[in-house]
Design a protein around this motif. Structure first.
Motif, mmCIF file in Angstrom:
data_model
loop_
_atom_site.group_PDB
_atom_site.id
_atom_site.type_symbol
_atom_site.label_atom_id
_atom_site.label_comp_id
_atom_site.label_asym_id
_atom_site.label_seq_id
_atom_site.Cartn_x
_atom_site.Cartn_y
_atom_site.Cartn_z
ATOM 1 N N VAL A 269 0.844 -1.205 0.000
ATOM 2 C CA VAL A 269 0.000 0.000 0.000
ATOM 3 C C VAL A 269 0.873 1.247 0.000
ATOM 4 C CG1 VAL A 269 -1.551 1.398 1.441
ATOM 5 C CG2 VAL A 269 -2.074 -1.002 1.043
ATOM 6 N N MET A 270 1.907 1.234 0.844
ATOM 7 C CA MET A 270 2.783 2.401 0.940
ATOM 8 C C MET A 270 3.619 2.576 -0.323
ATOM 9 S SD MET A 270 1.763 3.456 3.816
ATOM 10 C CE MET A 270 2.856 4.817 4.131
ATOM 11 N N VAL A 271 4.129 1.470 -0.853
ATOM 12 C CA VAL A 271 4.960 1.546 -2.061
ATOM 13 C C VAL A 271 4.134 2.020 -3.256
ATOM 14 C CG1 VAL A 271 6.288 0.196 -3.733
ATOM 15 C CG2 VAL A 271 6.650 -0.165 -1.280
ATOM 16 N N ASP A 272 2.981 1.411 -3.455
ATOM 17 C CA ASP A 272 2.143 1.773 -4.605
ATOM 18 C C ASP A 272 1.431 3.102 -4.422
ATOM 19 O OD1 ASP A 272 2.921 -0.531 -5.776
ATOM 20 O OD2 ASP A 272 0.941 -1.478 -5.853
ATOM 21 N N GLY A 273 0.951 3.336 -3.204
ATOM 22 C CA GLY A 273 0.156 4.538 -2.974
ATOM 23 C C GLY A 273 0.973 5.798 -2.798
ATOM 24 N N TYR A 274 2.179 5.666 -2.234
ATOM 25 C CA TYR A 274 2.994 6.849 -1.939
ATOM 26 C C TYR A 274 4.321 6.861 -2.681
ATOM 27 C CZ TYR A 274 -0.440 8.063 1.532
ATOM 28 O OH TYR A 274 -1.621 8.415 2.143
ATOM 29 N N LYS A 275 4.515 5.870 -3.555
ATOM 30 C CA LYS A 275 5.709 5.824 -4.402
ATOM 31 C C LYS A 275 7.007 5.873 -3.601
ATOM 32 C CE LYS A 275 2.703 5.946 -7.663
ATOM 33 N NZ LYS A 275 2.199 4.646 -8.146
ATOM 34 N N VAL A 276 7.025 5.128 -2.487
ATOM 35 C CA VAL A 276 8.228 5.066 -1.659
ATOM 36 C C VAL A 276 8.967 3.761 -1.985
ATOM 37 C CG1 VAL A 276 7.218 6.463 0.171
ATOM 38 C CG2 VAL A 276 6.989 3.975 0.261
ATOM 39 N N THR A 277 10.136 3.593 -1.410
ATOM 40 C CA THR A 277 10.929 2.392 -1.648
ATOM 41 C C THR A 277 10.358 1.215 -0.849
ATOM 42 O OG1 THR A 277 12.419 2.799 0.215
ATOM 43 C CG2 THR A 277 12.978 3.839 -1.916
ATOM 44 N N PRO A 278 10.661 -0.009 -1.256
ATOM 45 C CA PRO A 278 10.234 -1.169 -0.465
ATOM 46 C C PRO A 278 10.712 -1.097 0.990
ATOM 47 C CG PRO A 278 10.946 -1.883 -2.629
ATOM 48 C CD PRO A 278 11.280 -0.420 -2.534
ATOM 49 N N ALA A 279 11.897 -0.544 1.213
ATOM 50 C CA ALA A 279 12.403 -0.415 2.589
ATOM 51 C C ALA A 279 11.515 0.514 3.406
ATOM 52 C CB ALA A 279 13.838 0.109 2.567
ATOM 53 N N GLU A 280 11.073 1.603 2.788
ATOM 54 C CA GLU A 280 10.186 2.535 3.501
ATOM 55 C C GLU A 280 8.812 1.899 3.738
ATOM 56 O OE1 GLU A 280 11.637 6.971 2.148
ATOM 57 O OE2 GLU A 280 10.830 5.630 0.584
ATOM 58 N N GLY A 281 8.368 1.088 2.789
ATOM 59 C CA GLY A 281 7.120 0.366 2.993
ATOM 60 C C GLY A 281 7.221 -0.614 4.143
ATOM 61 N N SER A 282 8.347 -1.305 4.228
ATOM 62 C CA SER A 282 8.578 -2.248 5.320
ATOM 63 C C SER A 282 8.704 -1.528 6.657
ATOM 64 C CB SER A 282 9.848 -3.064 5.053
ATOM 65 O OG SER A 282 9.691 -3.852 3.891
ATOM 66 N N PHE A 283 9.315 -0.348 6.633
ATOM 67 C CA PHE A 283 9.427 0.450 7.855
ATOM 68 C C PHE A 283 8.041 0.817 8.378
ATOM 69 C CE2 PHE A 283 9.662 4.714 9.828
ATOM 70 C CZ PHE A 283 10.450 4.404 10.929
ATOM 71 N N ALA A 284 7.143 1.186 7.482
ATOM 72 C CA ALA A 284 5.769 1.521 7.876
ATOM 73 C C ALA A 284 5.103 0.312 8.534
ATOM 74 C CB ALA A 284 4.965 1.975 6.664
ATOM 75 N N PHE A 285 5.313 -0.857 7.958
ATOM 76 C CA PHE A 285 4.733 -2.060 8.545
ATOM 77 C C PHE A 285 5.328 -2.337 9.925
ATOM 78 C CE2 PHE A 285 4.867 -6.752 9.104
ATOM 79 C CZ PHE A 285 3.505 -6.941 9.292
ATOM 80 N N GLY A 286 6.620 -2.107 10.074
ATOM 81 C CA GLY A 286 7.255 -2.269 11.373
ATOM 82 C C GLY A 286 6.642 -1.363 12.426
ATOM 83 N N LEU A 287 6.330 -0.133 12.024
ATOM 84 C CA LEU A 287 5.676 0.790 12.961
ATOM 85 C C LEU A 287 4.275 0.298 13.329
ATOM 86 C CD1 LEU A 287 6.636 4.331 11.606
ATOM 87 C CD2 LEU A 287 7.482 3.187 13.663
ATOM 88 N N PHE A 288 3.575 -0.246 12.349
ATOM 89 C CA PHE A 288 2.243 -0.793 12.616
ATOM 90 C C PHE A 288 2.319 -1.912 13.658
ATOM 91 C CE2 PHE A 288 -0.970 -4.037 11.867
ATOM 92 C CZ PHE A 288 -2.148 -3.303 11.868
#
Length: 198
Positions: free
Chosen positions: A43-62
């Motif tokens: 969701v973060m990668v596709d929706g906000y055009k961030v890197t996979p690492a940033e998407g994984s970081f978001a999941f870690g925060l969740f």
């Protein structure tokens, strides 16, 4: 000592209004948890055009937010009771999902992710606790409610993925938002049996 429930009685719990409502609460809250577990990085990668690492970081925060809130769940339940905890959980999840869906930047969406994690933490365990109030038939009722919860885990994310193929994953989260809203509206059903409050 009461005789054990027969097969007919065990099946009858599925028709009980309170059990059904608690099951819907659990279904909605588990959907919020399961959809993040399966889709949040993408969701973060596709929706906000961030890197996979940033998407994984978001999941870690969740996951961190969920862990913190779940660890504090016992204290919160003792102080405020099930109904308020469930309503607050739904409020946080709804607010977090709205921020993620409507956020204009990754930094803003991250705030939503944390709130979403807080909101998703307590729904499943609190729902199971509510289902077990009546000692007679506790196994049947907890089994019915947990079945709906695991159904949300199994079916919810694939459905979200199918919808996401048509409208995008960010917009697909509106389905999760609706499910959590219903869970919040039905929170009163989790009130302890025979209790005037909580």
């Amino acid at each position: 000592m009461e005789p054990p429930m027969g097969a007919k009685e065990r099946m009858a719990v599925w028709k009980e209004r309170r059990t059904a409502l608690i099951g819907i609460i659990v279904l909605g809250m588990v959907f919020a948890e399961g959809s993040a577990n399966d889709w949040l990085p993408l969701v973060m990668v596709d929706g906000y055009k961030v890197t996979p690492a940033e998407g994984s970081f978001a999941f870690g925060l969740f996951v961190a937010a969920m862990t913190i809130c779940r660890a504090a769940g016992g204290v919160l339940l003792d102080r405020f009771g099930r109904v308020i905890v469930l309503r607050a959980s739904a409020f946080f999840a709804i607010t977090g999902l709205l921020i993620v869906i409507l956020g204009q930047s990754y930094a803003v969406a991250i705030v939503g992710v944390v709130l979403w994690g807080f909101g998703a933490a307590c729904g499943f365990p609190v729902g199971l606790s509510a289902a077990g109030d009546d000692p007679r038939g506790v196994v049947a009722r907890v089994g019915a409610v947990s079945t709906l919860g695991y159904l949300a885990f199994l079916v919810g994310p694939p459905v979200l993925g199918i919808i996401g193929q048509s409208v995008g994953l960010l917009r697909a989260l509106i389905v999760v938002l609706i499910a959590v809203t219903f869970a919040g509206l039905l929170s009163q059903a989790a009130k302890p049996i025979g209790s005037a409050d909580k």
